[in-house]
Design a protein around this motif. Structure first.
Motif, PDB file in Angstrom:
ATOM      1  N   LEU A 180       8.319 -34.423 -14.772  1.00  0.00           N
ATOM      2  CA  LEU A 180       8.243 -33.135 -15.417  1.00  0.00           C
ATOM      3  C   LEU A 180       8.745 -33.267 -16.845  1.00  0.00           C
ATOM      4  N   SER A 181       8.143 -32.519 -17.747  1.00  0.00           N
ATOM      5  CA  SER A 181       8.617 -32.448 -19.129  1.00  0.00           C
ATOM      6  C   SER A 181       8.810 -30.991 -19.503  1.00  0.00           C
ATOM      7  N   LEU A 182       9.771 -30.739 -20.372  1.00  0.00           N
ATOM      8  CA  LEU A 182      10.131 -29.375 -20.749  1.00  0.00           C
ATOM      9  C   LEU A 182       9.988 -29.191 -22.246  1.00  0.00           C
ATOM     10  N   SER A 183       9.296 -28.137 -22.643  1.00  0.00           N
ATOM     11  CA  SER A 183       9.294 -27.686 -24.032  1.00  0.00           C
ATOM     12  C   SER A 183       9.829 -26.262 -24.054  1.00  0.00           C
ATOM     13  N   GLN A 197      21.654 -21.714 -29.205  1.00  0.00           N
ATOM     14  CA  GLN A 197      21.349 -21.892 -27.793  1.00  0.00           C
ATOM     15  C   GLN A 197      20.865 -23.320 -27.530  1.00  0.00           C
ATOM     16  N   SER A 198      20.890 -23.704 -26.265  1.00  0.00           N
ATOM     17  CA  SER A 198      20.385 -25.008 -25.869  1.00  0.00           C
ATOM     18  C   SER A 198      19.835 -24.909 -24.448  1.00  0.00           C
ATOM     19  N   ALA A 199      18.923 -25.797 -24.126  1.00  0.00           N
ATOM     20  CA  ALA A 199      18.333 -25.828 -22.784  1.00  0.00           C
ATOM     21  C   ALA A 199      17.940 -27.260 -22.474  1.00  0.00           C
ATOM     22  N   GLU A 200      18.052 -27.609 -21.193  1.00  0.00           N
ATOM     23  CA  GLU A 200      17.669 -28.944 -20.769  1.00  0.00           C
ATOM     24  C   GLU A 200      17.158 -28.889 -19.335  1.00  0.00           C
ATOM     25  N   LEU A 201      16.298 -29.839 -19.016  1.00  0.00           N
ATOM     26  CA  LEU A 201      15.772 -29.972 -17.664  1.00  0.00           C
ATOM     27  C   LEU A 201      16.664 -30.928 -16.887  1.00  0.00           C
ATOM     28  N   GLN A 202      17.133 -30.492 -15.723  1.00  0.00           N
ATOM     29  CA  GLN A 202      17.983 -31.306 -14.867  1.00  0.00           C
ATOM     30  C   GLN A 202      17.164 -31.751 -13.657  1.00  0.00           C
ATOM     31  N   PRO A 203      16.666 -32.997 -13.670  1.00  0.00           N
ATOM     32  CA  PRO A 203      15.769 -33.448 -12.590  1.00  0.00           C
ATOM     33  C   PRO A 203      16.439 -33.485 -11.226  1.00  0.00           C
ATOM     34  N   ILE A 204      17.728 -33.830 -11.175  1.00  0.00           N
ATOM     35  CA  ILE A 204      18.380 -33.970  -9.872  1.00  0.00           C
ATOM     36  C   ILE A 204      18.455 -32.617  -9.161  1.00  0.00           C
ATOM     37  N   SER A 205      18.913 -31.589  -9.875  1.00  0.00           N
ATOM     38  CA  SER A 205      19.002 -30.262  -9.264  1.00  0.00           C
ATOM     39  C   SER A 205      17.702 -29.474  -9.366  1.00  0.00           C
ATOM     40  N   GLU A 229       5.563 -29.090 -17.827  1.00  0.00           N
ATOM     41  CA  GLU A 229       4.329 -29.843 -17.626  1.00  0.00           C
ATOM     42  C   GLU A 229       4.624 -31.038 -16.740  1.00  0.00           C
ATOM     43  N   GLY A 230       3.755 -31.291 -15.796  1.00  0.00           N
ATOM     44  CA  GLY A 230       3.949 -32.426 -14.907  1.00  0.00           C
ATOM     45  C   GLY A 230       2.815 -32.554 -13.928  1.00  0.00           C
ATOM     46  N   SER A 231       2.770 -33.694 -13.268  1.00  0.00           N
ATOM     47  CA  SER A 231       1.724 -33.955 -12.293  1.00  0.00           C
ATOM     48  C   SER A 231       2.019 -33.210 -10.996  1.00  0.00           C
ATOM     49  N   GLY A 232       0.997 -32.761 -10.331  1.00  0.00           N
ATOM     50  CA  GLY A 232       1.165 -32.120  -9.037  1.00  0.00           C
ATOM     51  C   GLY A 232       1.463 -30.640  -9.096  1.00  0.00           C
ATOM     52  N   LEU A 233       1.491 -30.029 -10.295  1.00  0.00           N
ATOM     53  CA  LEU A 233       1.750 -28.596 -10.400  1.00  0.00           C
ATOM     54  C   LEU A 233       0.456 -27.821 -10.163  1.00  0.00           C
ATOM     55  N   SER A 234       0.568 -26.776  -9.351  1.00  0.00           N
ATOM     56  CA  SER A 234      -0.611 -25.972  -9.017  1.00  0.00           C
ATOM     57  C   SER A 234      -0.173 -24.527  -8.886  1.00  0.00           C
TER      58      SER A 234
END
Length: 428
Positions: free
Chosen positions: A325-328, A336-344, A367-372
């Motif tokens: 997954l990627s985050l924009s 402010q700040s934001a980040e994607l936390q893959p583990i949680s 954005e990422g593979s397998g999203l529907s």
């Protein structure tokens, strides 16, 4: 404008630190002191730089008064502000020294809160600030080897202050006397923990407040203390005492040292045998369930949409399980700040400062593979974590603190109100 203000001793000891904008961490204090020591000569430049951060300082009374900024204001404006801050400390504390700053740290923090608003100078006039400053200054007393009557080598004061039980040197004796002379204070904390569940349509599904009043006393002796609460304080729905603005809770419990003979009619807690050796204890606990006296402190307006190339979500929530997954993001303010936390599998959105009545927004695109379209069903609730100073959701207030035992000097009384988010969930 001004990001941080801090005061250091000549040896680099941290005396005062205030962060107004969250643009840099506390480690910049050590960065500044290292740069000062690394320069040859006794007169370092007034303005120094480090990774986009500007340090402006003046040295008075053997102390470094420092302001940091990431913007590009006039250095003369910042040096004038620091000189005015030093002059105000002299006006209120009698002198500018390491000892006077240590004894009056709470007063100096109160001055900074009134002098600056989000890093922008407001006023530095002693006459104007007198209308707003409530804390009284503590005058440092000179040390005398002849006055050792109240120094207990193995007493509760020295143990609580972590002073070694050996007074074989002048420096150790001076430390013990300063601790005993500067502890004529009373601390009362009103702390509330908020549990809220809000439905996807904005309906309040669950609300619970767990509150407590904590007392910490550093008085040499006090047989009784009286704590006054709101006059219109009611326990249970059948005991409403006033009209409109009454403070209500469902149930209360009290410490064994609290006498309730004045509570029914005057809403006064009598706390007996208050001594420093008792440490901090909770004099009262209370609970309010299933309703809030006022609307929840935060509301979230969210929407979920799926695009042909992926999905975008506006909010903070666990993300569907995906290998990549990627985050924009688009945030409404630069702090402010934001980040994607893959583990949680969550997007963490951090807001360092949230003024009352404000509205902030963010747009997140994943954005990422397998999203529907079915991935939207995996989006979990939003969890908020926050701390609200100077606020109680129940409206509980401390009217007064009174002592039964007269003291040579009036003690400092500190009352703090804090509301924490124990669990604050918004369903999507």
């Amino acid at each position: 404008m001004i990001s941080q203000v801090f005061l250091l001793s000549a040896k680099g000891d941290h005396l005062i630190y205030k962060d107004f904008r969250g643009e840099a961490g506390r480690d910049v204090i050590n960065v500044f002191y290292e740069k000062v020591n690394a320069l040859p000569g006794d007169q370092p430049p007034v303005v120094m730089h480090h990774e986009g951060l500007h340090f402006v300082h003046v040295r008075q009374g053997g102390l470094y008064c420092v302001a940091t900024t990431r913007s590009n204001p006039s250095p003369f404006t910042l040096t004038e502000f620091l000189n005015r801050l030093a002059a105000l400390i002299r006006d209120y504390c009698g002198s500018l020294s390491e000892q006077s700053v240590s004894l009056n740290s709470a007063l100096i923090y109160e001055l900074l809160d009134e002098m600056l608003d989000f890093g922008y100078p407001q006023t530095s006039s002693t006459e104007i600030l007198k209308n707003f400053i409530q804390t009284e200054a503590v005058t440092p007393k000179p040390f005398s080897l002849l006055d050792l009557r109240n120094v207990g080598l193995f007493g509760a004061d020295t143990q609580h202050s972590k002073v070694a039980p050996s007074c074989s040197s002048l420096a150790t004796l001076s430390t013990v006397l300063w601790l005993r002379g500067g502890k004529n204070e009373i601390f009362v904390d009103v702390i509330e923990r908020l549990t809220v569940v809000i439905g996807s349509n904005g309906t309040l599904l669950k609300a619970d407040i767990q509150g407590e009043i904590r007392l910490k006393c550093f008085l040499p002796s006090c047989s009784e203390m009286r704590i006054g609460l709101n006059e219109e304080f009611s326990i249970g729905k059948t005991q409403l005492r006033g009209y409109g603005a009454a403070v209500r809770v469902d149930e209360c419990s009290f410490h064994e040292a609290v006498k309730l003979d004045e509570f029914e009619n005057q809403r006064v807690l009598r706390v007996l045998r208050v001594t420093p050796s008792q440490g901090e204890h909770t004099v009262m606990q209370y609970q309010l369930s299933d309703e809030l006296p006022s609307p929840p402190p935060f509301r979230l307006f969210h929407s979920l949409e799926r695009e042909p190339s992926g999905r975008q979500e506006n909010g903070v929530s666990p993300t569907p399980l995906s290998l990549s997954l990627s985050l924009s993001q688009e945030l409404s303010s630069p702090d402010q700040s934001a980040e994607l936390q893959p583990i949680s599998r969550a997007v963490r959105w951090e807001i360092p400062r949230f003024p009352g009545g404000a509205q902030l927004s963010a747009l997140f695109k994943l954005e990422g593979s397998g999203l529907s379209a079915a991935s939207l069903l995996e989006v979990g609730p939003v969890s908020l974590s926050f701390e609200l100073p100077k606020l109680t959701c129940t409206g509980l207030q401390i009217r007064f603190l009174r002592l039964s035992t007269p003291l040579p000097a009036l003690p400092q009384r500190w009352v703090r109100y804090v509301t924490h988010s124990d669990s604050y969930t918004i369903r999507m």
